[in-house]
Design a protein around this motif. Structure first.
Motif, mmCIF file in Angstrom:
data_model
loop_
_atom_site.group_PDB
_atom_site.id
_atom_site.type_symbol
_atom_site.label_atom_id
_atom_site.label_comp_id
_atom_site.label_asym_id
_atom_site.label_seq_id
_atom_site.Cartn_x
_atom_site.Cartn_y
_atom_site.Cartn_z
ATOM 1 N N ASP A 165 -97.692 6.921 45.750
ATOM 2 C CA ASP A 165 -96.062 8.248 46.097
ATOM 3 C C ASP A 165 -94.922 7.562 44.760
ATOM 4 O O ASP A 165 -95.368 6.762 45.367
ATOM 5 N N VAL A 166 -94.699 8.346 44.503
ATOM 6 C CA VAL A 166 -93.227 8.424 44.347
ATOM 7 C C VAL A 166 -91.184 8.973 44.883
ATOM 8 O O VAL A 166 -92.143 10.438 44.989
ATOM 9 N N SER A 167 -91.198 8.088 45.423
ATOM 10 C CA SER A 167 -89.925 8.876 46.880
ATOM 11 C C SER A 167 -89.104 8.597 46.019
ATOM 12 O O SER A 167 -88.472 7.225 45.355
ATOM 13 N N LEU A 168 -88.108 9.703 44.962
ATOM 14 C CA LEU A 168 -86.756 10.091 45.215
ATOM 15 C C LEU A 168 -85.714 10.302 45.850
ATOM 16 O O LEU A 168 -85.329 10.313 47.613
ATOM 17 N N PRO A 169 -84.602 9.431 45.539
ATOM 18 C CA PRO A 169 -83.389 10.438 46.236
ATOM 19 C C PRO A 169 -83.052 11.483 46.444
ATOM 20 O O PRO A 169 -83.331 12.279 46.053
ATOM 21 N N GLU A 170 -82.253 12.013 47.388
ATOM 22 C CA GLU A 170 -81.911 13.410 48.140
ATOM 23 C C GLU A 170 -81.001 14.057 47.162
ATOM 24 O O GLU A 170 -81.685 15.396 46.774
ATOM 25 N N THR A 171 -80.199 13.330 46.265
ATOM 26 C CA THR A 171 -79.304 14.890 45.852
ATOM 27 C C THR A 171 -80.173 14.376 44.365
ATOM 28 O O THR A 171 -80.051 15.022 43.928
ATOM 29 N N MET A 172 -81.420 13.285 44.180
ATOM 30 C CA MET A 172 -82.173 13.769 43.077
ATOM 31 C C MET A 172 -82.759 14.916 42.910
ATOM 32 O O MET A 172 -83.595 15.913 42.493
ATOM 33 N N LYS A 173 -83.371 15.080 44.773
ATOM 34 C CA LYS A 173 -84.315 16.360 44.868
ATOM 35 C C LYS A 173 -83.487 17.437 44.794
ATOM 36 O O LYS A 173 -84.024 18.859 44.319
ATOM 37 N N ARG A 174 -82.595 17.292 45.316
ATOM 38 C CA ARG A 174 -81.314 18.568 45.220
ATOM 39 C C ARG A 174 -81.396 19.289 43.710
ATOM 40 O O ARG A 174 -81.180 20.026 43.676
ATOM 41 N N SER A 175 -80.899 18.196 42.852
ATOM 42 C CA SER A 175 -80.465 18.153 41.358
ATOM 43 C C SER A 175 -82.144 18.778 40.511
ATOM 44 O O SER A 175 -82.108 19.648 40.856
ATOM 45 N N MET A 176 -82.997 18.501 41.131
ATOM 46 C CA MET A 176 -83.796 18.982 40.424
ATOM 47 C C MET A 176 -84.755 20.060 40.799
ATOM 48 O O MET A 176 -85.429 21.327 40.204
ATOM 49 N N ALA A 177 -84.345 20.462 42.457
ATOM 50 C CA ALA A 177 -84.430 21.786 42.748
ATOM 51 C C ALA A 177 -83.770 23.041 42.681
ATOM 52 O O ALA A 177 -84.048 23.731 41.455
ATOM 53 N N ARG A 178 -82.236 22.911 41.847
ATOM 54 C CA ARG A 178 -81.414 23.676 41.418
ATOM 55 C C ARG A 178 -81.961 23.273 39.452
ATOM 56 O O ARG A 178 -81.846 25.099 39.061
ATOM 57 N N GLN A 179 -82.284 22.764 39.127
ATOM 58 C CA GLN A 179 -82.718 22.743 38.209
ATOM 59 C C GLN A 179 -84.293 23.519 37.660
ATOM 60 O O GLN A 179 -84.074 24.837 37.053
ATOM 61 N N ALA A 180 -85.166 23.470 38.708
ATOM 62 C CA ALA A 180 -85.858 24.355 38.987
ATOM 63 C C ALA A 180 -85.620 25.906 39.043
ATOM 64 O O ALA A 180 -86.506 26.940 38.069
ATOM 65 N N GLU A 181 -84.676 26.263 40.188
ATOM 66 C CA GLU A 181 -84.637 27.577 39.983
ATOM 67 C C GLU A 181 -83.621 27.937 38.788
ATOM 68 O O GLU A 181 -83.752 29.107 38.736
ATOM 69 N N ALA A 182 -83.060 27.236 37.943
ATOM 70 C CA ALA A 182 -82.453 27.886 37.140
ATOM 71 C C ALA A 182 -83.784 28.254 36.083
ATOM 72 O O ALA A 182 -83.567 29.501 35.091
#
Length: 312
Positions: A165-182
């Protein structure tokens, strides 16, 4: 005398039994035995089954030859692109040389665990975040090579290493979610624009075909009316052709002033009585017989249509 002999025999049997009990060893099928005689390694490795050692002289060490599954504790690290992550893994290994596993290292399990942790930290620092998330097979191979290099001298073979498993910080998860949505929105807009382009080309072709056949436009209008009426709407908007409105307007206005005479009509004869430019003036200003009567009011009447237009 006989009694003393019997006691001696019983004592010898008891001593022999105690000796056998102290010297007998059983090696299981998945184990191998390593004998240290007076602290020195014996060359022979004891096979599975029953075996004997010298009590007080030999010391038998049993080594498990099964594949061991060992979880690697989660390690915190910073990737090459400066992202803080927490990675854990699992390692599969087995002992292939029992003598080296006993002599070369104090505790081969602890040594493999520590080596796996340090190697995992090193892999995290050398890799990007995208590699940790998508290219794990390559990282697993690199991690296996890093652990296997020192483990060979310990008589241990590394079979497989897997990043769990690779655990990421919550801020990084939100940033990646916004990038994927864009990214998904961008692809949707591109697909929509492509569809609009294809539709415009097809509409242009349809317009060129309908311009050659005006009746096709009327048929299309009727089809649209039928499609709208099928929805059972309370209000029906019916487009009215502009050409029909212009036709009705021209019909109400009549022929325009100054319209040229139709072909075949003769122009009026100026010599005819009651015609010509001075006919009205003569009738209005000429005195009566003798010139004594003053001119009276002349009643206006509509002019009769000229002969050529009356004939037409």
């Amino acid at each position: 005398m006989v009694q003393d002999l019997l006691i001696a025999v019983v004592a010898a049997v008891l001593v022999g039994a105690l000796y056998l009990m102290a010297a007998a060893r059983v090696v299981r099928q998945y184990e191998r035995g390593v004998v240290l005689r007076l602290g020195r390694l014996r060359d022979e490795v004891r096979r599975p089954g029953f075996t004997m050692v010298l009590p007080g002289v030999d010391r038998l060490r049993k080594v498990n030859m099964q594949i061991v599954t060992m979880p690697v504790p989660a390690q915190d690290g910073i990737t090459r692109d400066n992202v803080t992550v927490r990675v854990d893994a699992v390692i599969y290994f087995k002992v292939v040389d029992p003598a080296s596993a006993v002599v070369e290292v104090e505790d081969y399990r602890f040594a493999v665990s520590q080596m796996a942790q340090t190697s995992l930290r090193s892999i995290i620092g050398k890799s990007d975040l995208d590699d940790l998330l998508s290219n794990r097979e390559k990282l697993n191979q690199g991690l296996e090579l890093m652990i296997d290099s020192p483990a060979v001298g310990w008589g241990v073979q590394i079979d497989r290493v897997e990043i769990k498993d690779v655990s990421l910080p919550e801020t990084m998860k939100r940033s990646m979610a916004r990038q994927a949505e864009a990214d998904r929105e961008r692809r949707a807009r591109v697909i929509n624009a492509d569809a609009e382009l294809q539709a415009s080309k097809k509409l242009a072709e349809a317009a060129s075909e309908m311009s050659a056949q005006p009746a096709a436009l009327q048929l299309r209008l009727l089809q649209t009316v039928v499609a709208v009426a099928a929805e059972k709407n309370s209000t029906l908007v019916l487009p009215f052709p502009v050409e029909l409105l212009r036709f009705l307007e021209r019909a109400q206005q009549g022929p325009p002033v100054g319209r040229p005479a139709p072909e075949g009509a003769r122009p009026p004869d100026p010599a005819a009585p009651g015609t010509g430019p001075h006919a009205a003036g003569d009738a209005a200003g000429s005195p009566g017989p003798g010139g004594s009567e003053p001119p009276g009011p002349v009643a206006s009447r509509p002019a009769a249509p000229s002969e050529p237009y009356a004939r037409h």
